[in-house]
Design an enzyme around this catalytic site. Structure first.
Site, short mmCIF file in Angstrom:
data_model
loop_
_atom_site.label_atom_id
_atom_site.label_comp_id
_atom_site.label_asym_id
_atom_site.label_seq_id
_atom_site.Cartn_x
_atom_site.Cartn_y
_atom_site.Cartn_z
CG MET A 229 1.08 -0.57 23.27
SD MET A 229 1.57 0.50 21.89
CE MET A 229 2.17 -0.70 20.70
CG HIS A 230 -3.34 -5.53 20.93
ND1 HIS A 230 -3.28 -6.62 20.09
CD2 HIS A 230 -3.20 -4.45 20.12
CE1 HIS A 230 -3.12 -6.21 18.84
NE2 HIS A 230 -3.06 -4.89 18.84
CD GLU A 231 -4.31 -7.78 27.76
OE1 GLU A 231 -5.21 -7.62 28.62
OE2 GLU A 231 -4.36 -8.67 26.90
#
Length: 249
Positions: A229-231
Site C-alpha cells: 500500500m505504501h508503494e
C-alpha cells in the site's frame, strides 16, 4: 547500557523497566531511541531471570512515532518502515510486556504500545494513528493491531480519520484497557507487574507464546500488504508537502 534516549533498570527482582526519554526529539523514532530500544530488548532476551517488562515514556510523552527525516526517506524510496522492526519488540519479547502509556502515543508510537500484552493509558494524554494525516496509508502493523486491540469499529475510525483521542474519550468509548490519571499509570503498571511476576517464568513464556501465536503469524502477512500500500500511497508529491507542513507546526 550507554544510551541517554532509553534507560534500563531492574525495578525489583524479575521486573525490568524500559523508559523512553529522548527529550531532544520528544520520543520520536530517532536513531538514538530506536537503537536504545533494540539494545534494551536484547538485554532482556539475554537474561533468564526476568519475568515482566514495563515499557514507558517521560512526562507527557510515551512515543511520538516517525521522524520527519524517516518519513521523507520512505517518501523518496530510500527506506521502508520494515528496515528496522522496532514496532513489534514487545510482541517478539518472550516474557510479558506492559505498555505504561502515561503520555501521548502518536502514530507508530501508539501502535508499538498496542503490541504489548497489557496496555494502560493516561486519561489526559492524546492517542492517534495519524498516518493518513500525512496522506499515506498506515504501516507498522497498524491495520491489524489497532482494530484487534481497540475493537474493529473504533479501530477503523481511528485509522481512516487520523483523529486525536484523549484517554478520557477512549474510556467513554469502552476500550478494554485501564485508563487512569497520567500520574497513576506507572504505579498501576508496577502493581500489575508484581502480580505477573509471582508466576513461574516458564509458565509465563509458554502462555504468552500460545496467546500471541496467531498475531505473530498474521503480522508478517499484514506488514507485506502495508508495504504494498505504501508503494501506491507514500510517493505522491502531496505526501511530501504534508510531511513538511505538519512537522513545521
Amino acid at each position: 547500557m550507554k544510551n541517554s534516549a532509553v534507560t534500563f533498570k531492574e525495578v525489583e527482582s524479575c521486573i525490568v523497566q524500559v523508559t523512553m526519554q529522548d527529550r531532544v526529539h520528544k520520543n520520536t523514532f530517532s536513531k538514538e531511541l530506536v537503537q536504545g530500544l533494540i539494545e534494551a530488548f536484547q538485554m532482556i532476551k539475554a537474561n533468564s531471570t526476568y519475568k515482566v517488562v514495563i515499557l514507558t515514556g517521560y512526562d507527557n510523552y510515551f512515543c511520538s512515532g516517525g521522524t520527519q527525516e524517516g518519513l521523507l526517506a520512505i517518501h523518496e524510496g530510500r527506506g521502508k518502515f520494515t528496515d528496522v522492526n522496532v514496532y513489534a519488540l514487545a510482541l517478539e519479547c518472550e516474557i510479558p510486556v506492559i505498555a505504561a502509556m502515561q503520555g501521548h502515543g502518536i502514530g507508530g508510537g501508539f501502535v508499538m504500545g498496542l503490541f504489548a500484552d497489557f496496555v494502560i493509558l493516561g486519561r489526559e494524554s492524546v492517542y492517534t494513528t495519524n498516518f493518513m494525516k500525512f496522506g499515506f496509508t498506515p504501516g507498522m502493523g497498524a491495520t491489524y493491531i489497532v482494530p484487534k486491540k481497540m475493537g474493529f469499529s473504533l479501530g477503523e475510525e481511528m485509522l481512516l480519520s487520523a483523529g486525536n483521542y484523549r484517554g478520557a474519550e477512549l474510556e467513554k468509548r469502552g476500550v478494554p484497557f485501564k485508563i487512569l490519571p497520567r500520574k497513576d499509570v506507572l504505579s498501576s503498571a508496577l502493581q500489575l507487574a508484581r502480580q505477573v511476576a509471582e508466576k513461574p517464568r516458564v509458565s509465563l513464556i509458554t502462555l504468552k507464546n500460545h496467546m500471541v501465536e496467531s498475531i505473530r503469524e498474521q503480522l508478517s502477512k499484514v506488514v507485506s500488504q502495508e508495504v504494498a500500500m505504501h508503494e501506491k500511497t507514500f510517493h505522491e508529491p502531496e505526501v511530501k508537502e504534508r510531511i513538511v507542513k505538519l512537522f513545521r507546526k
